[in-house]
Design an enzyme around this catalytic site. Structure first.
Site, PDB file in Angstrom:
ATOM      1  N   ASP A   2     -66.592 111.322  40.612  1.00  0.00           N
ATOM      2  CA  ASP A   2     -66.602 110.496  41.823  1.00  0.00           C
ATOM      3  C   ASP A   2     -67.116 109.090  41.556  1.00  0.00           C
ATOM      4  O   ASP A   2     -67.626 108.431  42.462  1.00  0.00           O
ATOM      5  CB  ASP A   2     -67.500 111.148  42.872  1.00  0.00           C
ATOM      6  N   ARG A  24     -57.269 104.241  36.514  1.00  0.00           N
ATOM      7  CA  ARG A  24     -58.152 105.226  37.164  1.00  0.00           C
ATOM      8  C   ARG A  24     -57.353 106.475  37.518  1.00  0.00           C
ATOM      9  O   ARG A  24     -57.795 107.605  37.329  1.00  0.00           O
ATOM     10  CB  ARG A  24     -58.808 104.626  38.422  1.00  0.00           C
ATOM     11  N   LYS A 114     -71.156 114.105  49.010  1.00  0.00           N
ATOM     12  CA  LYS A 114     -72.267 113.724  48.141  1.00  0.00           C
ATOM     13  C   LYS A 114     -72.796 112.347  48.531  1.00  0.00           C
ATOM     14  O   LYS A 114     -72.020 111.447  48.852  1.00  0.00           O
ATOM     15  CB  LYS A 114     -71.823 113.667  46.684  1.00  0.00           C
ATOM     16  N   GLU A 154     -78.782 114.086  46.837  1.00  0.00           N
ATOM     17  CA  GLU A 154     -79.046 113.576  45.480  1.00  0.00           C
ATOM     18  C   GLU A 154     -79.982 112.361  45.467  1.00  0.00           C
ATOM     19  O   GLU A 154     -79.523 111.217  45.517  1.00  0.00           O
ATOM     20  CB  GLU A 154     -77.718 113.207  44.781  1.00  0.00           C
ATOM     21  N   GLU A 156     -81.718 110.533  42.918  1.00  0.00           N
ATOM     22  CA  GLU A 156     -81.839 110.503  41.455  1.00  0.00           C
ATOM     23  C   GLU A 156     -83.097 109.730  41.048  1.00  0.00           C
ATOM     24  O   GLU A 156     -83.224 108.540  41.344  1.00  0.00           O
ATOM     25  CB  GLU A 156     -80.596 109.857  40.826  1.00  0.00           C
ATOM     26  N   LYS A 196     -78.890 117.958  44.262  1.00  0.00           N
ATOM     27  CA  LYS A 196     -78.492 117.395  42.964  1.00  0.00           C
ATOM     28  C   LYS A 196     -79.666 116.583  42.428  1.00  0.00           C
ATOM     29  O   LYS A 196     -79.735 115.359  42.595  1.00  0.00           O
ATOM     30  CB  LYS A 196     -77.226 116.542  43.135  1.00  0.00           C
ATOM     31  N   SER A 238     -76.790 114.540  35.102  1.00  0.00           N
ATOM     32  CA  SER A 238     -77.162 114.428  33.683  1.00  0.00           C
ATOM     33  C   SER A 238     -77.926 113.140  33.377  1.00  0.00           C
ATOM     34  O   SER A 238     -78.679 113.102  32.394  1.00  0.00           O
ATOM     35  CB  SER A 238     -75.951 114.573  32.776  1.00  0.00           C
ATOM     36  N   GLY A 239     -77.725 112.094  34.151  1.00  0.00           N
ATOM     37  CA  GLY A 239     -78.594 110.914  34.118  1.00  0.00           C
ATOM     38  C   GLY A 239     -78.675 110.107  32.832  1.00  0.00           C
ATOM     39  O   GLY A 239     -79.592 109.315  32.682  1.00  0.00           O
ATOM     40  N   GLY A 240     -77.777 110.303  31.885  1.00  0.00           N
ATOM     41  CA  GLY A 240     -77.834 109.554  30.628  1.00  0.00           C
ATOM     42  C   GLY A 240     -78.248 110.407  29.444  1.00  0.00           C
ATOM     43  O   GLY A 240     -78.324 109.921  28.317  1.00  0.00           O
ATOM     44  N   SER A 265     -73.844 119.421  37.943  1.00  0.00           N
ATOM     45  CA  SER A 265     -72.872 118.526  38.580  1.00  0.00           C
ATOM     46  C   SER A 265     -72.878 117.240  37.758  1.00  0.00           C
ATOM     47  O   SER A 265     -73.205 116.172  38.236  1.00  0.00           O
ATOM     48  CB  SER A 265     -73.283 118.261  40.031  1.00  0.00           C
ATOM     49  N   TYR A 327     -75.418 101.073  38.857  1.00  0.00           N
ATOM     50  CA  TYR A 327     -74.093 101.580  39.228  1.00  0.00           C
ATOM     51  C   TYR A 327     -73.422 100.628  40.204  1.00  0.00           C
ATOM     52  O   TYR A 327     -74.088 100.001  41.007  1.00  0.00           O
ATOM     53  CB  TYR A 327     -74.223 102.953  39.889  1.00  0.00           C
TER      54      TYR A 327
HETATM   55  O1  LIG Z   1     -70.774 107.063  42.227  1.00  0.00           O
HETATM   56  P1  LIG Z   1     -71.933 106.325  41.687  1.00  0.00           P
HETATM   57  O2  LIG Z   1     -72.938 105.994  42.750  1.00  0.00           O
HETATM   58  O3  LIG Z   1     -71.498 105.172  40.865  1.00  0.00           O
HETATM   59  O4  LIG Z   1     -72.712 107.392  40.802  1.00  0.00           O
HETATM   60  C1  LIG Z   1     -72.569 107.525  39.431  1.00  0.00           C
HETATM   61  C2  LIG Z   1     -72.594 108.969  39.006  1.00  0.00           C
HETATM   62  O5  LIG Z   1     -73.814 109.618  39.309  1.00  0.00           O
HETATM   63  C3  LIG Z   1     -73.576 111.029  39.447  1.00  0.00           C
HETATM   64  O6  LIG Z   1     -74.050 111.413  40.717  1.00  0.00           O
HETATM   65  C4  LIG Z   1     -74.313 111.764  38.342  1.00  0.00           C
HETATM   66  O7  LIG Z   1     -73.776 111.316  37.122  1.00  0.00           O
HETATM   67  P2  LIG Z   1     -74.426 111.615  35.715  1.00  0.00           P
HETATM   68  O8  LIG Z   1     -74.348 113.098  35.509  1.00  0.00           O
HETATM   69  O9  LIG Z   1     -73.621 110.825  34.748  1.00  0.00           O
HETATM   70  O10 LIG Z   1     -75.859 111.135  35.820  1.00  0.00           O
HETATM   71  C5  LIG Z   1     -72.051 111.210  39.384  1.00  0.00           C
HETATM   72  O11 LIG Z   1     -71.574 112.180  40.275  1.00  0.00           O
HETATM   73  C6  LIG Z   1     -71.545 109.827  39.646  1.00  0.00           C
HETATM   74  O12 LIG Z   1     -70.290 109.626  39.107  1.00  0.00           O
END
Ligand SMILES: O=P(O)(O)OC[C@H]1O[C@](O)(COP(=O)(O)O)[C@@H](O)[C@@H]1O
Length: 327
Positions: A2, A24, A114, A154, A156, A196, A238-240, A265, A327
């Site tokens: 997404d 894309r 989400k 979520e 983060e 998440k 996964s966050g990096g 996810s 982002y």
């Molecule tokens: O859509 P955004 O706000 O750019 O978010 C970036 C990404 O963060 C996520 O929530 C988590 O991504 P990661 O697992 O890469 O950290 C993804 O679903 C999404 O593509």
């Protein structure tokens, strides 16, 4: 899958592709038409463009996913902007018109939603930023449920910083405290949400790295302290982290019983080797699909606690953290 257009552009740029609708679409087509993906993946979060998009043969992406028994979902937040009065922190937009948009997304086939907001540890986090993040998530969750969509919640906690794992735990506890406080205030049905979260890890620049077992122990400690057992599922971002790290950490969390379904996810930790294999070339599509299946299978095993990292490639072990990533 997404990623907003800006984030998707960064992914495409990493393999030298222009960020346009055709590219894309080609990338999302690769992901959505991978045969057998539904054995390992039960839902796919789409960006609005993809929800309304079709393959080059004219088949709706939503229909491709449903054929694999993958439930389509939709990212509904409108991204991050600076939060005035904070310590250079941000807040997440998207509540205006959300009820109407959610009703439209449901008609188009989405069954869950989400909303991603972020908390930065080095920048505070300030009380204001945490409260704003929690309130936005709770309001969004109520609106989603009202429109038949299961909200993924979520907040983060970003990896940035040189803090140790105890500091991450302390911040994450505060954040989830506020999130559940406001979810309750908004009468959100806990049985009808998914979380998440970020895993509880040391900051990316912390020298005191921790093995998977310790990360799993801290993360489960957070969940047990803050998340009611009525919440059915925890799907980590996964966050990096590298693909292998994210899978190993998830696997370690599933070595012992816990009250939830603890799963994944991931975006980057599912897609990195897929992108690197694809390189935007039609002749690589089949191999890239196999790379996706391999990551999906590894994480599917990890959510059962049955994964082993033997034989993983060097690419899968490469971290994807980018300092100050916006982002
Ligand atoms: O859509 P955004 O706000 O750019 O978010 C970036 C990404 O963060 C996520 O929530 C988590 O991504 P990661 O697992 O890469 O950290 C993804 O679903 C999404 O593509």
């Amino acid at each position: 899958m997404d990623e907003s257009n800006a984030t998707c552009g960064k992914r495409l740029a990493s393999i030298g592709l222009e960020n346009n609708e055709v590219n894309r679409q080609a990338y999302r087509q690769l992901l959505c038409t991978t045969p057998g993906l539904g054995q390992y993946i039960s839902g796919a979060i789409l960006f609005e463009e993809t929800l309304y998009q079709s393959t080059t043969d004219g088949k709706r992406f939503v229909d491709c996913l449903e054929e694999e028994d993958i439930v389509p979902g939709i990212k509904v937040d409108k991204g991050l902007v600076p939060l005035p009065g904070s310590n250079n922190e941000s807040w997440c937009q998207g509540l205006d018109g959300l009820a109407q948009r959610s009703a439209e997304y449901y008609k188009q086939g989405a069954r869950f939603a989400k909303w991603r907001t972020v908390i930065s540890i080095p920048n505070g986090p300030s009380e204001l930023a945490i409260q704003e993040a929690a309130w936005g998530l709770a309001r969004y969750a109520g609106i989603s449920q009202d429109n038949g969509l299961v909200p993924i919640v979520e907040p983060e906690v970003l990896l940035d910083g040189d803090h140790g794992i105890d500091r991450t735990l302390e911040v994450a506890e505060k954040v989830w405290n506020e999130v559940f406080y406001f979810l309750a205030k908004n009468n959100v049905i806990y049985e009808g949400i998914l979380l998440k979260p970020s895993m509880v890890t040391p900051g990316a620049e912390c020298k005191d790295k921790k093995p998977s077992e310790v990360i799993a122990e801290y993360t489960l400690r957070l969940l047990k302290r803050r998340v009611p057992p009525s919440v059915p599922g925890i799907m980590f971002l996964s966050g990096g982290q590298s693909e292998v790290e994210a899978t190993l950490n998830l696997n370690a969390m599933n070595q012992n019983p816990n009250p939830w379904h603890v799963s994944f996810s991931y975006a980057r930790a599912l897609q990195n080797s897929v992108l690197k294999t694809w390189q935007g070339r039609p002749e690589n599509v089949q191999e890239a699909k196999l790379a996706l299946l391999a990551r999906a299978k590894a994480n599917s095993l990890a959510q059962l606690g049955k994964y082993s990292a033997d034989g993983e490639s060097d690419e899968a072990k490469k971290g994807m953290f980018v300092k100050g990533y916006v982002y």
